[in-house]
Design a protein around this motif. Structure first.
Motif, short mmCIF file in Angstrom:
data_model
loop_
_atom_site.label_atom_id
_atom_site.label_comp_id
_atom_site.label_asym_id
_atom_site.label_seq_id
_atom_site.Cartn_x
_atom_site.Cartn_y
_atom_site.Cartn_z
N GLN A 174 9.18 7.94 -0.77
CA GLN A 174 9.33 6.83 0.18
C GLN A 174 7.97 6.45 0.74
N ASP A 175 7.06 6.04 -0.11
CA ASP A 175 5.67 5.90 0.30
C ASP A 175 5.13 4.48 0.25
N VAL A 176 5.88 3.50 -0.26
CA VAL A 176 5.38 2.14 -0.45
C VAL A 176 5.72 1.26 0.75
N ILE A 177 4.72 0.55 1.25
CA ILE A 177 4.94 -0.42 2.32
C ILE A 177 4.56 -1.79 1.77
N MET A 178 5.53 -2.72 1.73
CA MET A 178 5.28 -4.08 1.27
C MET A 178 4.92 -4.95 2.46
N LEU A 179 3.79 -5.62 2.38
CA LEU A 179 3.33 -6.49 3.45
C LEU A 179 3.72 -7.95 3.20
N GLU A 203 -7.41 4.24 -2.77
CA GLU A 203 -7.03 5.28 -1.82
C GLU A 203 -5.79 4.87 -1.03
N ALA A 204 -5.05 5.86 -0.56
CA ALA A 204 -3.87 5.62 0.28
C ALA A 204 -4.25 4.70 1.45
N LYS A 210 10.05 -3.84 3.00
CA LYS A 210 10.93 -2.83 2.42
C LYS A 210 10.05 -1.72 1.89
N THR A 211 10.61 -0.54 1.77
CA THR A 211 9.85 0.58 1.20
C THR A 211 10.36 0.88 -0.19
N TYR A 253 0.85 -1.18 0.00
CA TYR A 253 0.00 0.00 0.00
C TYR A 253 0.88 1.23 0.00
N TYR A 254 0.30 2.33 -0.45
CA TYR A 254 0.96 3.63 -0.39
C TYR A 254 0.46 4.35 0.86
#
Length: 134
Positions: free
Chosen positions: A116-121, A91-92, A130-131, A44-45
């Motif tokens: 630096q907005d991506v969060i990998m689950l 949406e974010a 990682k972002t 998600y962003y």
């Protein structure tokens, strides 16, 4: 007013390629080439909203937190099928994952300013938590 020129940035991914389309404005773009039977990370962003447009192919979008909308509703979340001409708005802070039924091309527009907005689950390629990746 100003007009200026820049270059796209090509990036290889384990599941295909991304052509990053930088912008000095509050939007940026990507052309996503997703190979058949491959999927992106569940991500998600944090602050960016996005629009995905299916240019070609057929893609399944998995949205685990979406309970209201979707083409397919399951206990683990909802699923959307994208075919050429289909658009999905995300949406974010809403996790999602893309899966390609066939070689597919998506155009992504990200709205907002950040790098630096991506969060990998979750990730099939060992890149989770990682972002700034996909």
């Amino acid at each position: 007013m100003s007009i200026w020129k820049t270059k796209s940035m090509h990036e290889k991914k384990p599941w295909g390629t991304v052509e990053n389309l930088p912008s000095a404005f509050s939007a940026q773009g990507k052309i996503i080439n997703l190979r058949a039977d491959q999927r992106t990370s569940l991500k998600y962003y944090v602050t960016l909203n996005q629009v995905l447009y299916c240019l070609s192919g057929k893609v399944l979008v998995y949205a685990p937190n979406e309970k209201e909308f979707g083409d397919i509703t399951k206990e683990d979340g909802n699923y959307f099928t994208l075919e050429p001409g289909d658009i999905i708005n995300i949406e974010a802070r809403n996790p999602y994952r893309l899966y390609a039924y066939e070689n597919s091309v998506l155009v992504e527009v990200l709205v907002g300013h950040t790098n630096q907005d991506v969060i990998m689950l979750e990730d099939d390629y060992g890149r989770a938590n990682k972002t700034n990746g996909d």
